[in-house]
Enzyme design. Sequence first.
Site, PDB file in Angstrom:
ATOM      1  N   GLU A  49       0.811  -1.210   0.000  1.00 44.61           N
ATOM      2  CA  GLU A  49       0.000   0.000   0.000  1.00 44.61           C
ATOM      3  C   GLU A  49       0.852   1.270   0.000  1.00 44.61           C
ATOM      4  O   GLU A  49       0.531   2.246  -0.674  1.00 44.61           O
ATOM      5  CB  GLU A  49      -1.022   0.012   1.130  1.00 44.61           C
ATOM      6  CG  GLU A  49      -0.530  -0.351   2.500  1.00 44.61           C
ATOM      7  CD  GLU A  49      -0.578  -1.828   2.825  1.00 44.61           C
ATOM      8  OE1 GLU A  49       0.194  -2.607   2.222  1.00 44.61           O
ATOM      9  OE2 GLU A  49      -1.355  -2.221   3.725  1.00 44.61           O
ATOM     10  N   CYS A  77      -1.427  -2.538   8.148  1.00 47.03           N
ATOM     11  CA  CYS A  77      -0.854  -2.428   9.483  1.00 47.03           C
ATOM     12  C   CYS A  77      -1.006  -0.974   9.958  1.00 47.03           C
ATOM     13  O   CYS A  77      -1.417  -0.092   9.204  1.00 47.03           O
ATOM     14  CB  CYS A  77       0.612  -2.854   9.473  1.00 47.03           C
ATOM     15  SG  CYS A  77       1.721  -1.715   8.590  1.00 47.03           S
TER      16      CYS A  77
END
Length: 145
Positions: A49, A77
């Site tokens: 990402e 995360c």
Amino acid sequence: MDLALEQARAAAARGEVPVGAVVVGPDGAVLAARGNETRALNDPSAHAEVQAIRAACALLRAERLTGCDLYVTLEPCAACAGVIAAARIARLYFGAADPKSGGVVHGARVFTHPQAHHRPEIYDGMGAAASEALLRDFFNGLRGV
């Protein structure tokens, strides 16, 4: 999500944890598609990402991706959630939940904190079965199962 899954498969083929991400612009055009590159770049921040956000920002020559969507195969995360907030991603779609290291609906739940400067709309479970299977197969292969 299909393109994110393709990126995850490509990451696995390179020996990376199979996570893929795609940034889509407000007009529906794909701006960037990336997979994990932490091992290839010796960079613990080179999550799929983050790499996709970096590429989309470079393409647009902007530090924010206002109105853009992010598709990722695994729940981001906490560090990636922070980058997502900083980039002002409008909508986050993710596949597999990550009870161990997730930072969106598990763990830190970055976007629910009062300190969060931006909260994207969150849609989870898209392509979850395929994402989970990729991760399970990858880690079973490492364990020799």
